[in-house]
Design an enzyme around this catalytic site. Structure first.
Site, PDB file in Angstrom:
ATOM      1  N   HIS A 459       0.554  -2.546  -4.171  1.00  0.00           N
ATOM      2  CA  HIS A 459       0.672  -1.091  -4.087  1.00  0.00           C
ATOM      3  C   HIS A 459       0.981  -0.457  -5.443  1.00  0.00           C
ATOM      4  O   HIS A 459       0.955   0.777  -5.566  1.00  0.00           O
ATOM      5  CB  HIS A 459       1.759  -0.715  -3.076  1.00  0.00           C
ATOM      6  CG  HIS A 459       1.537   0.604  -2.401  1.00  0.00           C
ATOM      7  ND1 HIS A 459       0.469   1.428  -2.690  1.00  0.00           N
ATOM      8  CD2 HIS A 459       2.254   1.257  -1.446  1.00  0.00           C
ATOM      9  CE1 HIS A 459       0.535   2.509  -1.953  1.00  0.00           C
ATOM     10  NE2 HIS A 459       1.610   2.441  -1.189  1.00  0.00           N
ATOM     11  N   ASP A 463      -3.852   2.100  -3.877  1.00  0.00           N
ATOM     12  CA  ASP A 463      -3.315   3.045  -2.904  1.00  0.00           C
ATOM     13  C   ASP A 463      -3.770   2.659  -1.500  1.00  0.00           C
ATOM     14  O   ASP A 463      -4.764   1.939  -1.309  1.00  0.00           O
ATOM     15  CB  ASP A 463      -3.775   4.469  -3.230  1.00  0.00           C
ATOM     16  CG  ASP A 463      -3.193   4.963  -4.553  1.00  0.00           C
ATOM     17  OD1 ASP A 463      -2.090   4.516  -4.905  1.00  0.00           O
ATOM     18  OD2 ASP A 463      -3.854   5.785  -5.214  1.00  0.00           O
TER      19      ASP A 463
END
Length: 485
Positions: A459, A463
């Site tokens: 992450h 995204d």
């Protein structure tokens, strides 16, 4: 005629190796291509064959030492007999005479000044204080990652050279980095650098901090004091930075089996912990109907190209993953420093379980291969990985990884990202389940071959929109099952 055996180039990215074990002893006759020595790199363990037949007359690089590519390992006497092997000349030289001890008593050292509470203990004196000069670049990198001052580490290699094993042993026995001392106040808070406990007061001390790869380093004073106990503290093969919690120690009892970590297990352990503390792992799971692909495999079995042996479900997942990576190139990337490098080639790593642990051989330029080409490459790499014949180059350079943990009972799970990649796909077990489908405008219950497919993505750079869209695309490709051989 004597032949010098040198450290070979075991891979493009390999510049040195560690001598794990000599498979032949001085005085022993060896044949050409007979395994001579086992060498470990940061990729894999490799047995180095003898370049010629002869008698091993001298071992130059001892077990545990780090050897650069091209450096001498041993000497062979091509014309010698096993019984005629002579010990190294250095061993025949008489030991130098010890200088006479002076009759005068040694001068008394000055008394050590009292040490303030929370001050860092003085570093042990090493000969010359040149720890960095006595270590290879790889060892210096390991020491830097773990916050170890090499001047504190005693080398076990030739001429006191520090090996990676020395650094890890130093950490395992509770070694501290250069900034491992500090202050804590009575209620366990570490908010202030000012000492609030008088020197000599009895305070329960937390274990000493131990750094790990990816841990943030601060420039301010440390806030955890050294341990008051003389018992070495270690959290295991991979040191962690702990402030209050100390894992309980278990004393083996009669009948227990203690299995020390070997080189490969230590590499796996370090890699897994490093990945978890470096990447912000996010797992997401999709339910995939594998029935269309199962029917496609039945058609492939009838094709003359397959000779009745259709490519596996894993090969189908690899094909779908490669196509999805081409459509979502950000997933085909690696993180380096503070940059994301999007790879041009799709080098697909496939996790393979072996008797000695997990390996991830890489199918290079997988996007240029057909389904049959992928199947052949995967079978070849997996077989050589299990037999120990895979090379270091074939275990490096991957841009994305697929994992298939097996066929029995693995409904779903989230794998740990293979660093420095940004994602990994994990297959679950394919099982027949009753599901609801629409047929002629009506909802009906049908039996389908279903599988859970889990993506773990980083992450920091991926995204949720991209990660979820990539996984959904892999699912679509598998359910459409429009692949050609």
């Amino acid at each position: 005629m004597a032949t010098t055996v040198t450290m070979p180039q075991l891979g493009e990215s390999v510049v040195e190796g560690t001598i794990v074990k000599w498979l032949a002893q001085p005085g022993q006759r060896v044949e050409r291509d007979q395994p001579l020595v086992e060498i470990a790199t940061d990729k894999a363990n490799t047995e180095i064959p003898s370049p010629s037949a002869g008698v091993l007359v001298e071992v130059i690089a001892q077990e545990g030492s780090v050897v650069q590519v091209g450096a001498p390992l041993a000497r062979l006497d091509d014309a010698g007999q096993a019984s005629a092997a002579q010990p190294p000349a250095a061993a025949a030289r008489p030991a130098p005479q010890q200088p006479q001890q002076s009759a005068q008593p040694p001068p008394q050292s000055a008394p050590t000044p009292p040490q303030a509470y929370g001050a860092a203990p003085p570093a042990p004196q090493q000969q010359g204080g040149n720890g960095h000069q006595r270590a290879s670049p790889v060892v210096r990198n390991v020491a830097q990652e773990h916050g170890v001052d090499l001047d504190r580490v005693r080398g076990s290699g030739p001429q006191g050279r520090i090996t990676k094993a020395d650094v890890m042993s130093y950490l395992d026995t509770g070694g501290l980095g250069p900034a491992a001392a500090g202050i804590v106040n009575p209620d366990g808070s570490a908010d202030t650098p000012d000492p609030v406990v008088p020197a000599g007061a009895a305070v329960s001390q937390p274990p000493p901090p131990q750094t790990f790869p990816g841990a943030p380093r601060t420039g301010g004073p440390a806030t955890i004091p050294p341990p008051t106990s003389s018992v070495p503290y270690s959290t295991g093969p991979v040191p962690l930075q702990l402030r209050a919690y100390k894992p309980p120690r278990y004393t083996p009892k009669e009948g227990d089996q203690v299995i020390p970590f070997d080189h490969r297990r230590r590499l796996i352990a370090e890699h897994m912990v490093y990945s978890k503390v470096t990447s912000a792992h996010v797992p997401c799971t999709a339910e995939v109907d594998m029935t269309p692909f199962a029917r496609l495999r039945e058609e492939w079995k009838k094709a003359k190209e397959t000779s009745g042996r259709a490519p596996s479900f894993l090969v189908g997942l690899c094909r779908a993953t490669i196509q999805a990576l081409a459509e979502f190139p950000r997933m085909n990337a690696v993180v380096q420093d503070e940059s994301l490098i999007v790879r041009k080639d799709i080098n697909l790593g496939v996790a393979v379980d072996t008797d000695k642990g997990l390996l991830v051989p890489v199918i290079r330029r997988a996007n240029e291969k057909s389904v049959l080409g992928l199947g052949r490459a995967l079978d070849d790499l997996a077989a050589r990985a299990r037999s120990g014949k895979v090379t270091a180059d074939e275990l490096s350079g991957g841009s994305f990884t697929v994992s298939n943990p097996g066929l029995k009972g693995n409904l779903f799970g989230a794998s740990i990202i293979n660093q420095p990649q940004v994602g990994i796909l994990r297959m679950g077990e394919i099982v027949k389940r009753a599901v609801v489908r629409e047929l002629n405008g009506e909802d009906v219950i049908v039996m389908r071959q279903m599988m859970y497919l889990t993506l773990s993505y980083d992450h920091r750079v991926i995204d949720g929109v991209i990660g979820n869209a990539f996984l959904h695309r892999v699912r679509e490709l598998l359910e459409e099952a429009k692949f050609s051989l």
